[in-house]
Scaffold this motif. Structure first.
Motif, PDB file in Angstrom:
ATOM      1  N   ARG A 387       0.775  -1.294  -0.046  1.00  0.00           N
ATOM      2  CA  ARG A 387      -0.071   0.019   0.043  1.00  0.00           C
ATOM      3  C   ARG A 387       0.820   1.189   0.100  1.00  0.00           C
ATOM      4  N   GLY A 388       1.956   1.105   0.635  1.00  0.00           N
ATOM      5  CA  GLY A 388       2.888   2.388   0.402  1.00  0.00           C
ATOM      6  C   GLY A 388       3.925   2.113   1.509  1.00  0.00           C
ATOM      7  N   ALA A 389       4.566   3.241   2.144  1.00  0.00           N
ATOM      8  CA  ALA A 389       5.924   3.123   3.069  1.00  0.00           C
ATOM      9  C   ALA A 389       5.554   4.040   4.050  1.00  0.00           C
ATOM     10  N   PHE A 390       6.092   4.105   5.186  1.00  0.00           N
ATOM     11  CA  PHE A 390       6.053   4.875   6.260  1.00  0.00           C
ATOM     12  C   PHE A 390       7.445   5.114   6.745  1.00  0.00           C
ATOM     13  N   PHE A 391       7.728   6.033   7.648  1.00  0.00           N
ATOM     14  CA  PHE A 391       8.944   6.592   8.235  1.00  0.00           C
ATOM     15  C   PHE A 391       9.050   7.126   9.519  1.00  0.00           C
ATOM     16  N   TRP A 392      10.077   6.883  10.355  1.00  0.00           N
ATOM     17  CA  TRP A 392      10.096   7.709  11.483  1.00  0.00           C
ATOM     18  C   TRP A 392      11.227   8.687  11.536  1.00  0.00           C
ATOM     19  N   ASP A 393      11.137   9.751  11.869  1.00  0.00           N
ATOM     20  CA  ASP A 393       9.955  10.495  12.034  1.00  0.00           C
ATOM     21  C   ASP A 393       9.933  11.839  11.297  1.00  0.00           C
ATOM     22  N   ILE A 394       8.673  12.859  11.260  1.00  0.00           N
ATOM     23  CA  ILE A 394       8.513  13.728  10.249  1.00  0.00           C
ATOM     24  C   ILE A 394       9.715  14.740  10.724  1.00  0.00           C
ATOM     25  N   LYS A 395      10.016  15.090  12.037  1.00  0.00           N
ATOM     26  CA  LYS A 395      11.002  16.025  12.447  1.00  0.00           C
ATOM     27  C   LYS A 395      12.396  15.817  11.903  1.00  0.00           C
ATOM     28  N   LEU A 396      12.652  14.458  11.706  1.00  0.00           N
ATOM     29  CA  LEU A 396      14.033  14.201  11.083  1.00  0.00           C
ATOM     30  C   LEU A 396      14.217  14.212   9.710  1.00  0.00           C
ATOM     31  N   ASP A 397      13.078  14.293   8.815  1.00  0.00           N
ATOM     32  CA  ASP A 397      13.111  13.963   7.468  1.00  0.00           C
ATOM     33  C   ASP A 397      14.025  15.237   6.841  1.00  0.00           C
ATOM     34  N   ALA A 398      15.016  14.910   6.100  1.00  0.00           N
ATOM     35  CA  ALA A 398      15.664  15.874   5.198  1.00  0.00           C
ATOM     36  C   ALA A 398      16.616  16.684   6.151  1.00  0.00           C
TER      37      ALA A 398
END
Length: 422
Positions: A387-398
């Motif tokens: 269905r898709g992907a997820f990641f931990w966490d939003i504040k760390l992205d990029a």
């Protein structure tokens, strides 16, 4: 003086009361009789309509509000704080499911139920409104648990916790003035804790029962329900089942915080929910998403790659294994009444693959870039894509350096190039 003839028919079950007012001249005796007969006829008509109106509205109020995930592919990100600019940026990049983290089902100092949610709910509501206003369809879930968190308190019943959740979600989380009706679903993330001797390094049968029954109640009430097991808590490659979270890692014997398919019990025992709707479908799937944390410390896929496996090929094998399923051995948990051997699989539309930024220079917790997932999916038929992907966490992205390096990665943007959620 003219007389005012007023007839008011109000009901709390109707959208608005009805007020009929008419100016009339002074009535003669004959005219008064006519008016009284008309008034009586009108009253009888309204009274005859009232039961039907009330019944229809009552039936409608009993029907659950069906909340649903965005159609098509999903990119989910966990949010541990309400930084509106960051979350809006991540939504533009591709995130269409925000999982706010965390609540815990526990007692406060006075022995009463509490969730201990630390994020400002008005901020959550304002973010949800801004996303909606911008045309960025996004679901908002609340996650229960997290690493090193107390497991749900089973001294309160399923009914008590469910009533508490609905009341909290409606009165404290929802902000109708901002068009936010509260969280649309529950995400289960019950894990172990740092203290190896702690009772929270076992998911007890009572805890499994509470999670399972709450999940079914949530599903019958129209909520989204998801689970996010670390890979060892639901691993088709090693199908033995045990509720302890004190097992050794497959490739790191000194690491004794691995699970052994405790979440398989939830799928086997509570994976289906009686359908509350009047339809031929007797049961519905309880868990809308099964989201597997590949970034678990010393995870199975980490072990496979560390011993020479190609990352993309290992991802491909993992996706296929979850969708094909395995025969899990439930003979070790007879208290649940599950057959000793039961085949479990995760449907493609349920499966989510979880990533993070690595830890311990990529040894303890693995970093896999979105390009590895893209390569893996190239070898899988489109109808079998997860269905898709997820990641931990939003504040760390990029923002988070990868495995101690100076580089970074945007999972949201990378996954969007694959799944085209935005």
């Amino acid at each position: 003086l003219p007389q005012i003839i007023t007839l008011q028919y109000c009901s709390k079950h109707t959208h608005a009361g009805r007020l009929l007012t008419r100016m009339a001249p002074p009535l003669t005796t004959a005219a008064a009789g006519v008016h009284l007969r008309l008034l009586r006829s009108l009253l009888l008509l309204l009274l005859s309509l009232a039961p039907a109106a009330l019944g229809a509205t009552s039936a409608a109020s009993q029907s659950p509000i069906h909340r649903s995930l965005p159609e098509g592919k999903l990119i989910a990100g966990y949010a541990t704080r309400c930084d509106s600019d960051v979350i809006l940026q991540e939504a533009v990049r591709g995130v269409n499911v925000v999982i706010w983290s965390f609540i815990n089902l526990k007692k406060d100092a006075g022995g009463k139920q509490t969730f201990g949610f630390q994020i400002d709910t008005e901020c959550v509501a304002r973010v949800a409104k801004e996303l909606k206003d911008r045309g960025l369809q996004t679901s908002h879930l609340i996650s229960v648990g997290g690493w090193d968190a107390q497991h749900p308190d089973t001294s309160f019943s399923t009914e008590e916790w469910w009533s508490f959740f609905e009341d909290w979600n409606a009165k404290e989380v929802a902000h109708p003035e901002l068009g936010f009706g509260g969280f649309e679903g529950i995400d289960w993330d019950i894990e172990g804790v740092n203290d190896l001797a702690s009772p929270n390094n076992e998911i007890t049968p009572a805890c499994i029962q509470l999670i399972g029954e709450l999940s079914q109640k949530a599903k019958q009430a129209g909520y989204i329900v998801t689970m996010v097991p670390p890979e060892s808590y639901l691993n088709p490659f090693l199908p033995s089942v045990d509720l302890s979270l004190r097992h050794s890692s497959y490739c790191m014997p000194d690491f004794e915080y691995a699970g052994q398919n405790a979440y398989a019990v939830l799928l086997a025992k509570y994976g289906l929910t009686p359908n509350p709707d009047d339809s031929k479908l007797q049961s519905i799937r309880t868990f809308d998403l099964v989201s597997v944390q590949l970034y678990e410390s010393w995870s199975f896929i980490n072990c496979m790659i560390r011993t020479g496996g190609n990352p993309s090929q290992q991802l491909q094998k993992l996706i296929v294994a979850y969708e094909d399923g395995a025969d899990f051995n439930f003979s070790t948990v007879p208290e649940f009444g599950i057959p000793p051997t039961m085949h479990l699989s995760v449907a493609p539309e349920q499966l989510m693959i979880g990533f993070s930024f690595g830890a311990g220079n990529g040894n303890k917790s693995i970093y896999l870039p979105p390009d590895d997932l893209a390569s893996a999916l190239n070898a899988i038929p489109l109808e079998s894509w997860p269905r898709g992907a997820f990641f931990w966490d939003i504040k760390l992205d990029a923002n988070r350096p990868l495995n101690g390096s100076t580089g970074n990665c945007s999972f949201a943007a990378g996954f969007n190039r694959i799944f085209h959620t935005r």
